[in-house]
Design a protein around this motif. Structure first.
Motif, PDB file in Angstrom:
ATOM      1  N   ALA A 144      68.668 -20.924 -16.789  1.00 21.25           N
ATOM      2  CA  ALA A 144      69.723 -20.358 -15.950  1.00 21.25           C
ATOM      3  C   ALA A 144      69.094 -19.497 -14.851  1.00 21.25           C
ATOM      4  O   ALA A 144      67.885 -19.218 -14.861  1.00 21.25           O
ATOM      5  N   ALA A 145      69.899 -19.095 -13.874  1.00 17.73           N
ATOM      6  CA  ALA A 145      69.404 -18.249 -12.791  1.00 17.73           C
ATOM      7  C   ALA A 145      68.876 -16.929 -13.353  1.00 17.73           C
ATOM      8  O   ALA A 145      69.233 -16.512 -14.470  1.00 17.73           O
ATOM      9  N   LEU A 146      68.019 -16.274 -12.559  1.00 20.05           N
ATOM     10  CA  LEU A 146      67.430 -15.009 -12.993  1.00 20.05           C
ATOM     11  C   LEU A 146      68.529 -14.012 -13.353  1.00 20.05           C
ATOM     12  O   LEU A 146      69.482 -13.812 -12.601  1.00 20.05           O
ATOM     13  N   GLY A 147      68.395 -13.404 -14.535  1.00 20.97           N
ATOM     14  CA  GLY A 147      69.372 -12.428 -14.980  1.00 20.97           C
ATOM     15  C   GLY A 147      70.528 -13.012 -15.755  1.00 20.97           C
ATOM     16  O   GLY A 147      71.466 -12.283 -16.090  1.00 20.97           O
ATOM     17  N   TYR A 148      70.487 -14.326 -16.034  1.00 18.12           N
ATOM     18  CA  TYR A 148      71.574 -14.973 -16.766  1.00 18.12           C
ATOM     19  C   TYR A 148      71.013 -15.609 -18.041  1.00 18.12           C
ATOM     20  O   TYR A 148      69.863 -16.052 -18.091  1.00 18.12           O
ATOM     21  N   MET A 149      71.871 -15.679 -19.058  1.00 15.69           N
ATOM     22  CA  MET A 149      71.470 -16.224 -20.343  1.00 15.69           C
ATOM     23  C   MET A 149      72.551 -17.165 -20.868  1.00 15.69           C
ATOM     24  O   MET A 149      73.713 -16.768 -20.993  1.00 15.69           O
ATOM     25  N   PRO A 150      72.199 -18.451 -21.142  1.00 16.68           N
ATOM     26  CA  PRO A 150      73.183 -19.356 -21.753  1.00 16.68           C
ATOM     27  C   PRO A 150      73.353 -19.037 -23.233  1.00 16.68           C
ATOM     28  O   PRO A 150      72.378 -18.736 -23.941  1.00 16.68           O
ATOM     29  N   ARG A 151      74.593 -19.130 -23.706  1.00 20.55           N
ATOM     30  CA  ARG A 151      74.886 -18.896 -25.127  1.00 20.55           C
ATOM     31  C   ARG A 151      75.086 -20.245 -25.816  1.00 20.55           C
ATOM     32  O   ARG A 151      74.997 -21.305 -25.201  1.00 20.55           O
ATOM     33  N   PRO A 219      78.836 -21.062 -22.453  1.00 20.27           N
ATOM     34  CA  PRO A 219      78.989 -19.745 -21.803  1.00 20.27           C
ATOM     35  C   PRO A 219      77.648 -19.304 -21.185  1.00 20.27           C
ATOM     36  O   PRO A 219      76.592 -19.439 -21.804  1.00 20.27           O
ATOM     37  N   VAL A 220      77.719 -18.804 -19.954  1.00 23.69           N
ATOM     38  CA  VAL A 220      76.538 -18.273 -19.263  1.00 23.69           C
ATOM     39  C   VAL A 220      76.856 -16.834 -18.880  1.00 23.69           C
ATOM     40  O   VAL A 220      77.763 -16.583 -18.081  1.00 23.69           O
ATOM     41  N   GLU A 221      76.105 -15.891 -19.455  1.00 25.56           N
ATOM     42  CA  GLU A 221      76.396 -14.472 -19.264  1.00 25.56           C
ATOM     43  C   GLU A 221      75.289 -13.804 -18.457  1.00 25.56           C
ATOM     44  O   GLU A 221      74.110 -14.171 -18.548  1.00 25.56           O
ATOM     45  N   GLN A 222      75.713 -12.799 -17.649  1.00 26.79           N
ATOM     46  CA  GLN A 222      74.739 -12.032 -16.887  1.00 26.79           C
ATOM     47  C   GLN A 222      74.220 -10.874 -17.744  1.00 26.79           C
ATOM     48  O   GLN A 222      74.984 -10.175 -18.413  1.00 26.79           O
ATOM     49  N   LEU A 223      72.905 -10.690 -17.711  1.00 26.18           N
ATOM     50  CA  LEU A 223      72.276  -9.661 -18.517  1.00 26.18           C
ATOM     51  C   LEU A 223      72.431  -8.287 -17.876  1.00 26.18           C
ATOM     52  O   LEU A 223      72.593  -8.170 -16.654  1.00 26.18           O
ATOM     53  N   SER A 224      72.381  -7.252 -18.685  1.00 22.86           N
ATOM     54  CA  SER A 224      72.450  -5.877 -18.177  1.00 22.86           C
ATOM     55  C   SER A 224      71.228  -5.582 -17.301  1.00 22.86           C
ATOM     56  O   SER A 224      70.109  -5.997 -17.611  1.00 22.86           O
ATOM     57  N   GLY A 225      71.462  -4.862 -16.201  1.00 22.47           N
ATOM     58  CA  GLY A 225      70.369  -4.513 -15.297  1.00 22.47           C
ATOM     59  C   GLY A 225      70.143  -5.556 -14.217  1.00 22.47           C
ATOM     60  O   GLY A 225      69.195  -5.426 -13.425  1.00 22.47           O
ATOM     61  N   TYR A 258      67.468  -6.395  -9.628  1.00 16.53           N
ATOM     62  CA  TYR A 258      67.322  -5.908 -11.000  1.00 16.53           C
ATOM     63  C   TYR A 258      66.587  -4.571 -10.968  1.00 16.53           C
ATOM     64  O   TYR A 258      65.808  -4.284 -10.040  1.00 16.53           O
ATOM     65  N   GLY A 259      66.872  -3.762 -11.942  1.00 17.12           N
ATOM     66  CA  GLY A 259      66.264  -2.429 -12.011  1.00 17.12           C
ATOM     67  C   GLY A 259      67.132  -1.507 -12.848  1.00 17.12           C
ATOM     68  O   GLY A 259      67.845  -1.938 -13.767  1.00 17.12           O
ATOM     69  N   ARG A 260      67.116  -0.218 -12.499  1.00 15.91           N
ATOM     70  CA  ARG A 260      67.914   0.752 -13.247  1.00 15.91           C
ATOM     71  C   ARG A 260      69.403   0.479 -13.041  1.00 15.91           C
ATOM     72  O   ARG A 260      69.857   0.303 -11.907  1.00 15.91           O
ATOM     73  N   PRO A 261      70.174   0.432 -14.109  1.00 17.72           N
ATOM     74  CA  PRO A 261      71.608   0.159 -13.959  1.00 17.72           C
ATOM     75  C   PRO A 261      72.318   1.127 -13.035  1.00 17.72           C
ATOM     76  O   PRO A 261      73.211   0.718 -12.284  1.00 17.72           O
ATOM     77  N   ASP A 262      71.919   2.441 -13.053  1.00 17.45           N
ATOM     78  CA  ASP A 262      72.614   3.395 -12.183  1.00 17.45           C
ATOM     79  C   ASP A 262      72.297   3.122 -10.718  1.00 17.45           C
ATOM     80  O   ASP A 262      73.158   3.257  -9.843  1.00 17.45           O
ATOM     81  N   ALA A 263      71.064   2.686 -10.407  1.00 13.49           N
ATOM     82  CA  ALA A 263      70.713   2.374  -9.023  1.00 13.49           C
ATOM     83  C   ALA A 263      71.426   1.116  -8.542  1.00 13.49           C
ATOM     84  O   ALA A 263      71.902   1.038  -7.403  1.00 13.49           O
ATOM     85  N   GLU A 295      65.476   2.304  -3.287  1.00 11.71           N
ATOM     86  CA  GLU A 295      64.414   2.612  -4.235  1.00 11.71           C
ATOM     87  C   GLU A 295      64.902   2.385  -5.665  1.00 11.71           C
ATOM     88  O   GLU A 295      66.067   2.586  -5.993  1.00 11.71           O
ATOM     89  N   GLY A 296      63.961   1.976  -6.528  1.00 16.10           N
ATOM     90  CA  GLY A 296      64.280   1.751  -7.930  1.00 16.10           C
ATOM     91  C   GLY A 296      64.911   0.412  -8.208  1.00 16.10           C
ATOM     92  O   GLY A 296      65.325   0.150  -9.337  1.00 16.10           O
ATOM     93  N   VAL A 297      64.982  -0.441  -7.186  1.00 12.01           N
ATOM     94  CA  VAL A 297      65.609  -1.753  -7.342  1.00 12.01           C
ATOM     95  C   VAL A 297      64.663  -2.808  -6.774  1.00 12.01           C
ATOM     96  O   VAL A 297      64.054  -2.613  -5.721  1.00 12.01           O
ATOM     97  N   SER A 298      64.541  -3.924  -7.480  1.00 12.22           N
ATOM     98  CA  SER A 298      63.773  -5.072  -6.992  1.00 12.22           C
ATOM     99  C   SER A 298      64.723  -6.228  -6.713  1.00 12.22           C
ATOM    100  O   SER A 298      65.845  -6.270  -7.228  1.00 12.22           O
ATOM    101  N   VAL A 299      64.252  -7.184  -5.889  1.00 10.06           N
ATOM    102  CA  VAL A 299      65.106  -8.302  -5.492  1.00 10.06           C
ATOM    103  C   VAL A 299      64.298  -9.589  -5.523  1.00 10.06           C
ATOM    104  O   VAL A 299      63.119  -9.612  -5.185  1.00 10.06           O
ATOM    105  N   LEU A 300      64.953 -10.662  -5.931  1.00  8.81           N
ATOM    106  CA  LEU A 300      64.359 -11.993  -5.905  1.00  8.81           C
ATOM    107  C   LEU A 300      65.393 -12.978  -5.382  1.00  8.81           C
ATOM    108  O   LEU A 300      66.539 -12.984  -5.871  1.00  8.81           O
TER     109      LEU A 300
END
Length: 413
Positions: A144-151, A219-225, A258-263, A295-300
């Motif tokens: 799946a795409a980055l940050g996603y997980m198939p169930r 089901p394909v879910e997005q991961l935290s962060g 992806y990075g810190r959830p608050d950022a 700051e504190g966040v990365s991107v792909l």
């Protein structure tokens, strides 16, 4: 009476010879008008299996097509269709096992003779028909795409019925429907085809599945962060006068941060690229630009392709031009006049091109080639226009041309 009988007996050979000669002449006449031809039919003929034994199923060379060579009159060849030729293999009275059986060909149209069938025989196996229920498995392929997980997939139905030759049905341990989640950012749902597989994962041939498809929901879910965001190109400057931006495209249009959830939570619903300067641009622009992130966040991916389409504004221009004559016979005795001598030409095209257009470069021409002396209505043509500029209309659309000849006829003697 006896004399007639003696004459008949004495001339019997001549009479038979006459009949034979007459028959040969008739055959020759028929052959000349409708000759007999020997040739291979241009299309291959499918073989059908007839009279299969009850509770038995044939397999092997069951989808064979054959070449058929025929002898028939030309009139039959001209009317012959593929549906007029039937190739069959008779299975009646056969028991289980392997059988080498001849292919029988019939032709509906007459007269026609079958000279050759290739192949002339096929191999068929007969076995008892068997059914069994097997479980359905759905292996997930791809990432799946980055940050996603198939169930785990949800499948309906969970079992299907397989039928076919008993020895092959016994090899089937599962029905498999493969589902790809490559690049998925959302749930995958649909009907997927099943394949009968053995214990080694190989496909088992000559098997029928019922149903042949299953409904699968992954089901394909997005991961935290992780978060998907649209990318907007940040444009600066003004394109050249007379031009405009017709479209802006970013590829890919969505990136994953992806990075810190608050950022990540503080980012609005989009990201911007670094600035792209379009000052005085007159043509399309395509560049690779980094994506600006806090700051504190990365991107792909961190770099995207920005394509900006720059087009010239369309405008119109009306000019007056003299009408030029061409194609007139090169003789001092032949002259032509045109009325009116000036016409209006309405042009359309890119504004920058129209602004640089010189009126003297635009020519209005009437072609008189092949016209005889007299009065003619002729449609003028426009020449000398730069690329992208077209003549929408000419006023008036036709001009009147008078061709005069001053040649003095030679007096007769």
């Amino acid at each position: 009476m006896k004399n007639a009988l003696r004459w008949l007996i004495g001339n019997l050979g001549l009479i038979l010879l006459s009949f034979i000669l007459a028959a040969l002449v008739w055959i020759a006449a028929v052959e000349q008008g409708n000759p007999t031809l020997e040739d291979r039919y241009p299309s291959r003929i499918p073989v059908t299996l007839s009279n299969p034994p009850e509770e038995m199923i044939p397999y092997g060379e069951t989808d064979v097509q054959v070449d058929v060579t025929l002898r028939a009159p030309q009139s039959v060849w001209e009317a012959l269709e593929r549906e007029d030729i039937h190739a069959m293999v008779d299975l009646s009275g056969l028991g289980p096992g392997e059988h080498r059986l001849p292919v029988q060909v019939q032709v509906d149209r007459r007269p026609a003779m079958v000279l050759e069938v290739e192949p002339e025989a096929i191999t068929i196996r007969l076995e008892p028909l068997m059914e069994a229920a097997v479980p359905v498995t759905v292996p997930i392929r791809g990432d799946a795409a980055l940050g996603y997980m198939p169930r785990s997939p949800v499948v309906s139905p969970l079992t299907v019925t397989v039928s076919g030759p008993a020895s092959l049905v016994a090899q089937v341990v599962r029905a498999v429907a493969e589902v790809s989640v490559e690049g998925a950012r959302a749930d995958i749902e649909g009907e997927f085809a099943l394949e009968p597989r053995d214990a080694e994962g190989r496909t088992v041939p000559h098997i029928t599945l019922s149903p042949a498809q299953v409904i699968v929901h992954v089901p394909v879910e997005q991961l935290s962060g992780f978060r998907d965001l649209a990318v907007t190109a940040l444009l600066e400057g003004q394109v050249a006068s007379g031009y405009f931006i017709s479209s802006v495209k970013v590829e890919p249009p969505v990136v994953t941060v992806y990075g810190r959830p608050d950022a990540i939570a503080q980012i609005p619903g989009y990201l911007e690229t670094l600035p792209l300067n379009l000052d005085q641009a007159q043509e399309n622009v395509e560049v690779q630009l980094p994506v600006a992130v806090p700051e504190g966040v990365s991107v792909l991916p961190s770099v995207v392709t920005v394509r900006v389409a720059v087009e010239a504004l369309e405008g119109s221009l009306t000019i007056q031009r003299p009408v030029e004559i061409q194609g007139l016979a090169p003789s001092p005795e032949i002259t032509a006049t045109v009325a009116p001598t000036m016409v209006e030409v309405i042009l359309s095209g890119p504004v920058p091109v129209l602004e640089q257009l010189r009126e003297e470069d635009v020519r209005v021409i009437v072609d008189l080639f092949g016209l005889s002396p007299g009065s003619h209505s002729v449609e003028p043509q426009v020449a000398g226009l730069p690329m992208g500029v077209t003549a929408q209309s000419i006023l008036p659309a036709t001009v009147q041309v008078e061709i005069s000849s001053e040649i003095t006829p030679t007096p007769e003697r």
